[in-house]
Design a protein around this motif. Structure first.
Motif, PDB file in Angstrom:
ATOM      1  N   PHE A  34       0.817  -1.213   0.000  1.00 22.53           N
ATOM      2  CA  PHE A  34       0.000   0.000   0.000  1.00 22.53           C
ATOM      3  C   PHE A  34       0.854   1.269   0.000  1.00 22.53           C
ATOM      4  CE2 PHE A  34      -1.991  -3.477   2.305  1.00 22.53           C
ATOM      5  CZ  PHE A  34      -3.086  -3.705   1.493  1.00 22.53           C
ATOM      6  N   GLY A  35       2.170   1.102  -0.131  1.00 20.52           N
ATOM      7  CA  GLY A  35       3.084   2.244  -0.083  1.00 20.52           C
ATOM      8  C   GLY A  35       2.807   3.271  -1.162  1.00 20.52           C
ATOM      9  N   THR A  36       2.599   2.820  -2.410  1.00 21.39           N
ATOM     10  CA  THR A  36       2.364   3.728  -3.527  1.00 21.39           C
ATOM     11  C   THR A  36       1.016   4.428  -3.376  1.00 21.39           C
ATOM     12  OG1 THR A  36       3.646   2.269  -4.959  1.00 21.39           O
ATOM     13  CG2 THR A  36       2.279   3.885  -6.047  1.00 21.39           C
ATOM     14  N   ALA A  37      -0.037   3.666  -3.024  1.00 25.44           N
ATOM     15  CA  ALA A  37      -1.375   4.258  -2.846  1.00 25.44           C
ATOM     16  C   ALA A  37      -1.370   5.286  -1.715  1.00 25.44           C
ATOM     17  CB  ALA A  37      -2.396   3.159  -2.546  1.00 25.44           C
ATOM     18  N   PHE A  38      -0.624   5.004  -0.633  1.00 30.87           N
ATOM     19  CA  PHE A  38      -0.515   5.933   0.499  1.00 30.87           C
ATOM     20  C   PHE A  38       0.208   7.209   0.071  1.00 30.87           C
ATOM     21  CE2 PHE A  38       1.746   7.471   4.351  1.00 30.87           C
ATOM     22  CZ  PHE A  38       0.646   7.714   5.172  1.00 30.87           C
ATOM     23  N   THR A  87       3.528   6.380   8.876  1.00 30.65           N
ATOM     24  CA  THR A  87       2.124   6.002   8.631  1.00 30.65           C
ATOM     25  C   THR A  87       1.137   7.031   9.183  1.00 30.65           C
ATOM     26  OG1 THR A  87       2.153   4.617  10.634  1.00 30.65           O
ATOM     27  CG2 THR A  87       2.562   3.514   8.535  1.00 30.65           C
ATOM     28  N   ASN A  88       1.625   7.988   9.982  1.00 29.42           N
ATOM     29  CA  ASN A  88       0.750   9.041  10.509  1.00 29.42           C
ATOM     30  C   ASN A  88       0.912  10.370   9.763  1.00 29.42           C
ATOM     31  OD1 ASN A  88      -0.874   8.295  13.123  1.00 29.42           O
ATOM     32  ND2 ASN A  88       1.058   7.186  13.268  1.00 29.42           N
ATOM     33  N   LEU A  89       1.699  10.381   8.679  1.00 24.13           N
ATOM     34  CA  LEU A  89       1.909  11.613   7.906  1.00 24.13           C
ATOM     35  C   LEU A  89       0.651  11.989   7.128  1.00 24.13           C
ATOM     36  CD1 LEU A  89       5.474  11.089   6.343  1.00 24.13           C
ATOM     37  CD2 LEU A  89       4.875  12.667   8.182  1.00 24.13           C
ATOM     38  N   GLY A  90       0.483  13.311   6.942  1.00 21.35           N
ATOM     39  CA  GLY A  90      -0.563  13.831   6.051  1.00 21.35           C
ATOM     40  C   GLY A  90       0.093  14.289   4.752  1.00 21.35           C
ATOM     41  N   VAL A 128      -3.320  -9.640   5.260  1.00 21.87           N
ATOM     42  CA  VAL A 128      -3.748  -9.058   6.543  1.00 21.87           C
ATOM     43  C   VAL A 128      -3.783  -7.531   6.446  1.00 21.87           C
ATOM     44  CG1 VAL A 128      -3.122  -8.750   8.989  1.00 21.87           C
ATOM     45  CG2 VAL A 128      -2.964 -11.007   7.928  1.00 21.87           C
ATOM     46  N   GLY A 129      -2.748  -6.965   5.803  1.00 21.90           N
ATOM     47  CA  GLY A 129      -2.714  -5.514   5.585  1.00 21.90           C
ATOM     48  C   GLY A 129      -3.932  -5.045   4.800  1.00 21.90           C
ATOM     49  N   GLY A 130      -4.330  -5.846   3.817  1.00 23.73           N
ATOM     50  CA  GLY A 130      -5.512  -5.530   3.006  1.00 23.73           C
ATOM     51  C   GLY A 130      -6.802  -5.546   3.806  1.00 23.73           C
ATOM     52  N   GLN A 154      -7.443   4.696   4.812  1.00 21.01           N
ATOM     53  CA  GLN A 154      -7.745   4.761   6.239  1.00 21.01           C
ATOM     54  C   GLN A 154      -7.126   3.557   6.954  1.00 21.01           C
ATOM     55  OE1 GLN A 154     -12.080   5.022   6.004  1.00 21.01           O
ATOM     56  NE2 GLN A 154     -11.978   7.221   6.442  1.00 21.01           N
ATOM     57  N   HIS A 155      -6.749   3.768   8.213  1.00 22.77           N
ATOM     58  CA  HIS A 155      -6.179   2.719   9.078  1.00 22.77           C
ATOM     59  C   HIS A 155      -4.778   2.257   8.657  1.00 22.77           C
ATOM     60  CE1 HIS A 155     -10.193   2.746  10.643  1.00 22.77           C
ATOM     61  NE2 HIS A 155     -10.711   2.167   9.566  1.00 22.77           N
ATOM     62  N   TYR A 156      -4.085   3.044   7.799  1.00 23.71           N
ATOM     63  CA  TYR A 156      -2.708   2.692   7.446  1.00 23.71           C
ATOM     64  C   TYR A 156      -1.814   2.838   8.673  1.00 23.71           C
ATOM     65  CZ  TYR A 156       1.416   2.241   4.403  1.00 23.71           C
ATOM     66  OH  TYR A 156       2.577   1.819   3.794  1.00 23.71           O
TER      67      TYR A 156
END
Length: 423
Positions: free
Chosen positions: A238-242, A300-303, A362-364, A377-379
């Motif tokens: 999910f790195g690219t999508a994030f 993972t908490n960055l905006g 599990v990440g999914g 959400q929830h990353y």
């Protein structure tokens, strides 16, 4: 407690490091080029994202199964012949990918490539353990695992460039062409690696597999590898999508981000490799794990974040991840006895692949997205789960460290009486 002074490499050992590093580079590159080709492949073969995801995961799944199936055979042959056999199969699978013009053929090609390519890393690890002393292995792992960074630097930009110029098949032809040259070098210059055949005890392939799995010390190594893989793979898919949906990067900026991250690993890995041969490997692993936990929570908490800052955070996170990988690989490589190394490495690599697949799944289940293009959400929850898994990894790796140190002490104790007798 410090390890012994680093032992220098011979000219032939330098060749072995080079050939294993470049072999690893081609195998990882073959896997990495699928990512930038996603959009092109989906349009060319009229695929939905879910179908493309299955084509990517088919490789990892078949690689995991392959390692388990070949574990019993892994110590029955000269490791050079085994490496050549599986590398030739990998080349054939990659050529098959370049010839694929339907979805079914592409998935079949990825399964074949995974069946052969997934075992190459474990054979390389067995060769490293056979030919290099523990005091050299940190540096060797550092160089061989540079294939990961190299594939990030070269895989995405070159893959996209060739695909744009000659079609999505072109990157596979590039990997196959380079691999053929490497296969010739392995055949001509690599010496047989067959000392383990002199100490074989299990005649049956099935018994050898069971004998390897039955050893309690080995299972500690397997568990520590699986946990490390779960922690590493949970965030990755999910790195690219994030980066696009949460951090505000554009698709055009992604190649730059991957390239900078890749270059950082090329610099970090040899440095960490040298350090892990000079300083206690487990101490480096603890420090790197704590650093990784901190960076996972922060990242993972960055905006919305400027590209330059995202690059800095990625480099800092890669520092932690890579600094865990090298000492842990070196320590785990010291667990198996010579007669079991091939089987141990095959099972270990399989569990790594399977654990990675489980982690992605599990990440999914944790990460959600309300609509296409909306922030994930929830990353951040995934980041916290990685912290928990990292703490468990430290506890398990401490057991591996104790096993290795106990074995080294008993080896020294066995050598002393022999030297006394000689006098």
């Amino acid at each position: 407690m410090k390890d012994q002074e680093p032992v220098a490499f011979t000219g032939y050992q330098k060749f072995v490091i080079f050939i294993l590093a470049i072999t690893q580079f081609t195998v990882i590159l073959d896997f990495m080029v699928m990512s930038p080709l996603g959009d092109m492949l989906m349009k060319s073969l009229n695929l939905k994202p879910q179908a493309f995801g299955f084509a990517v995961s088919a490789y990892a799944f078949s690689a995991g199964i392959s390692g388990l199936l070949t574990a019993g055979f892994a110590d029955k042959f000269d490791r050079k012949k085994l490496l050549l056999f599986f590398y030739m199969g990998f080349i054939a699978g990659t050529i098959f990918c370049g010839l694929a013009h339907t979805y079914a053929v592409l998935v079949a090609a990825r399964i074949i490539t995974g069946l052969f390519g997934g075992v190459i890393g474990s054979i390389s690890m067995a060769i490293i353990t056979d030919l290099f002393a523990l005091q050299q292995r940190g540096r060797v792992m550092g160089f061989v695992q540079m294939g990961f960074g190299g594939s990030q630097v070269l895989g995405i930009p070159i893959g996209l460039y060739l695909a744009n110029a000659w079609g999505w098949e072109a990157p596979f032809w590039m990997v196959a062409s380079l691999s053929i040259v490497i296969a010739i070098l392995i055949a001509v210059r690599l010496k047989p690696v067959a000392d383990h055949l002199k100490v074989q005890k299990d005649k049956s392939v099935y018994k050898h597999f069971l004998h390897t799995v039955a050893k309690a010390d080995y299972r500690v190594g397997f568990a520590s590898t699986a946990l490390l893989s779960i922690g590493g793979f949970m965030m990755m898919p999910f790195g690219t999508a994030f980066a696009v949906n949460n951090l505000g990067l554009t698709n055009a900026q992604l190649p730059e981000l991957f390239m900078v991250s890749g270059i950082s690993t090329l610099v970090i890995m040899p440095v960490v490799g040298k350090l892990s041969d000079k300083i206690d490997k487990f101490k480096i692993f603890i420090a790197a794990s704590v650093w990784t936990m901190i960076m996972c929570v922060v990242y993972t908490n960055l905006g919305v974040t400027p590209l330059l800052l995202v690059m800095v955070f990625n480099i800092l996170m890669m520092m932690g991840v890579m600094s865990r990988m090298i000492p842990s690989s070196a320590l785990t490589s010291a667990i198996p006895e010579q007669a079991d190394r091939g089987a141990f490495m095959s099972i270990n690599a399989s569990l790594q692949q399977i654990a990675g697949g489980v982690a992605a799944a599990v990440g999914g289940l944790i990460v959600t997205q309300q609509s296409k293009g909306s922030p994930l959400q929830h990353y951040d929850t995934v980041g916290y789960v990685v912290v928990g898994i990292s703490i468990l990894s430290i506890l398990l790796m401490s057991r591996v460290d104790k096993l290795v140190k106990r074995r080294m002490e008993s080896s020294k104790a066995a050598i002393v009486p022999e030297e006394a007798l000689a006098h």
